[in-house]
Design an enzyme around this catalytic site. Sequence first.
Site, PDB file in Angstrom:
ATOM      1  N   ASP A   1       0.864  -1.167   0.000  1.00 47.29           N
ATOM      2  CA  ASP A   1       0.000   0.000   0.000  1.00 47.29           C
ATOM      3  C   ASP A   1       0.915   1.236   0.000  1.00 47.29           C
ATOM      4  O   ASP A   1       2.139   1.144   0.091  1.00 47.29           O
ATOM      5  CB  ASP A   1      -0.936  -0.044   1.213  1.00 47.29           C
ATOM      6  CG  ASP A   1      -2.174   0.828   1.003  1.00 47.29           C
ATOM      7  OD1 ASP A   1      -3.180   0.607   1.688  1.00 47.29           O
ATOM      8  OD2 ASP A   1      -2.116   1.736   0.140  1.00 47.29           O
TER       9      ASP A   1
HETATM   10  C1  GLC Z   1      -4.232   4.305  -0.126  1.00 44.65           C
HETATM   11  C2  GLC Z   1      -5.198   3.211   0.323  1.00 44.65           C
HETATM   12  C3  GLC Z   1      -5.448   2.156  -0.721  1.00 44.65           C
HETATM   13  C4  GLC Z   1      -5.381   2.802  -2.088  1.00 44.65           C
HETATM   14  C5  GLC Z   1      -3.931   3.214  -2.305  1.00 44.65           C
HETATM   15  C6  GLC Z   1      -3.707   3.872  -3.672  1.00 44.65           C
HETATM   16  O1  GLC Z   1      -3.373   4.639   0.921  1.00 44.65           O
HETATM   17  O2  GLC Z   1      -4.894   2.536   1.527  1.00 44.65           O
HETATM   18  O3  GLC Z   1      -6.723   1.567  -0.459  1.00 44.65           O
HETATM   19  O4  GLC Z   1      -5.791   1.890  -3.089  1.00 44.65           O
HETATM   20  O5  GLC Z   1      -3.460   4.075  -1.284  1.00 44.65           O
HETATM   21  O6  GLC Z   1      -4.308   5.118  -3.686  1.00 44.65           O
END
Ligand code: GLC
Length: 727
Positions: free
Chosen positions: A266
């Site tokens: 993430d």
């Molecule tokens: C964010 C979220 C995730 C998202 C990713 C890309 O921090 O936790 O759900 O898809 O970053 O934006």
Amino acid sequence: MKYLVFALVLLVTGHLWAEIESRAEVLLKRMTLEEKLQQLNMSFAFDTNAVPAATKAARGGLGSIIWGYCDPVSRNAIQRAAVEESRLGIPVLFCNDVIHGNFFTFPGSLGLACAFEPELFERCQAYAGREAKAEGVDLAFAPMCDLARDARWGRVSETCGEDPYLSALCCAAQVRGFQKHVAACAKHYCGYSAVTGGRDYNDSEVTPWTLQNMHLPAFRAAVDAGVLSVMSGFNTWDGVPVTCSRYLLTDVLRGQLGFKGFVTADWAAVGQIVNWGCAADDVQATALALAAGNDVDMCSSAYVKGGKAALADGRLDLATVDAAVLRVLRVKEALGLFERPYCEPAAVDGVRAAVAREAQDLAREAAAKSVVMLKNDGALPLRPTVRKVALVGPLADDRREMIGSWCGRGVATRETLAAALRRELPKGTELAVVPGCQTRLEPPKKTLQDGTVVYDSSQPDGDFQLDIPGAVAAAKAADVVVLAVGEAQFMTGENAARMDLGLTGNQPELVRAVLAAGKPVVAVVCSGRPLALPEIWNGAAAVLYAWQPGREGPAALAELLTGKTGPSGRLSMSVPRSAAESPSFYNAPRTGRPGSGQYRDVNEHGAKYPFGYGFTYSTFHYGKVRIEGDEAVCTVKNVGACAATETTQLYVSQKACAAGARPERELRGFRRVTLAPGEQTDVRFKLTDEVLGYRDRGGAWHCDAGDYEIRIAKDAASGEFVNYARR
Ligand code: GLC
């Protein structure tokens, strides 16, 4: 025959993967170390200013990008730099958060799961994927497969609720829908929703037993549905950041679930291993994450900064890097990116218009089926005799708050509730609209050129024109009041934990004043989480819980209020009595003293409204459950005055499981039945091993001989059981 077909599918799939493997392996052999590390690097671009840097990075072999800017022409320019100007011409993978719609916004998933109709998810996400693909998105960061158990955690809005069986069906359906057009991404693997205190980004304590039987099933279903990517969560598991947990990312995800795609961290989570105090620097974080099975570094640049040094000092071996690169290349091959790297900018408007046209009825159907009627003293549907309606509350004339917290670029609902209600009410019915307050103390709004109303954050926070007396006056002059309240749009979603589950802004004051006006009040509540609203539960004559119903939410609500459509939604997540009892969920074990150990300072216990709860405009009678051979059977009859759709639910409970304390009851089947007044039907569920069993801590499925309590009921807190002795 079934097994022959299955074997054939395996053979074909295996051949396909082998085919892709050979092409990807040829490419891998030609890649330099720098190119390999770049292939595992995901950057981001959210506006036009980011395009030059992204283009340069693509020329240098960048592997993937979070394409929040969404301009198809710029996307192709970046892609052209990768395909035609980089040394090996490997296309960039463009990713985006297409969660419940891209431009055209469907209901948020916690609400849509209340439809108990997974096929709706497949249809909605297929449109979302089609729209996203047209704009050049290759991978959507959805479905969110986390299990919602704590309403304080803002991201419950993105889940499919608190039940693993329902979540698994809904997440697999989302994968099937998305992957008709783009890659899907099962996230946030695993146990992220169990963060301590409901506070985002925190540690989470999930035992192997709970992991296997509660948090993994939706991921397992997504993998079985062929999901091409998985995103590891921000949380820890057993003290280890999931981003570098070899047990979770390799032993379980690949070893037990058989996942073949790639894992991305993430946002910046690889670099954040240092913040957890589990790595001294990016070099060590890189070595730990790659060795654990985390293939792609999202936006921390740790791999490109630390990879070479990690290899040089032996903390990382090249075979691990190669395996990660292969998995990324194989997904790009599977998507056809090498053959078709570009989107068609000229086609985008046409696709958007087609989706808006084709999906409007589906979006309204999905929104209507996601609404849960929690109470109805007879005020609904609004009778034709009602001549004056007061529509009050901040959601009365608003197009923002219902759209949801991950609405992508679908910035507003198509219309307001006021406009939709004006259309659906019988001719001649007077409608007074007085918002009375905002959902929050926020800057005033502004209207964009296309008519979209957005918050004008350029203005200082200010005291709004509160007009609670005006709302009360309208209520007093009306026959019925529709009170449209809820949480501000961004009070749920990422990094949006709350200590309190009440209404935001000046709404509590408005609610008290309107309830005191002495007229029947129908509450419409929109929120990304279950809220604890005792004044509304007790004082309203009827309650429609609409979650974040998306673009067609107002239209759906107007149809439900006037009876054009009947409510059928059932809670996908329990409504707690207060935040103090969170996390709270129906599928808890019996404990050694069932019914004891309750809070001393209150005299009502358990969820205010349990999982599976909800009313229709009719009434259904459930007969005694019968065991007929290996089936549980229940005669369900519509004893009300109108046709309606009832969601009958099968709950099982193993009475003696030596392997571990199973939940007091678990949903293992459901069936929506639509019956006319007086009509009845036998609802049947086969009691197979799959329905009765559980997983052990190593992930193996078991179904023990012994006694089981079987219920076919209208929600998780109802229904007499019948005993089923499994030999
Ligand atoms: C964010 C979220 C995730 C998202 C990713 C890309 O921090 O936790 O759900 O898809 O970053 O934006």
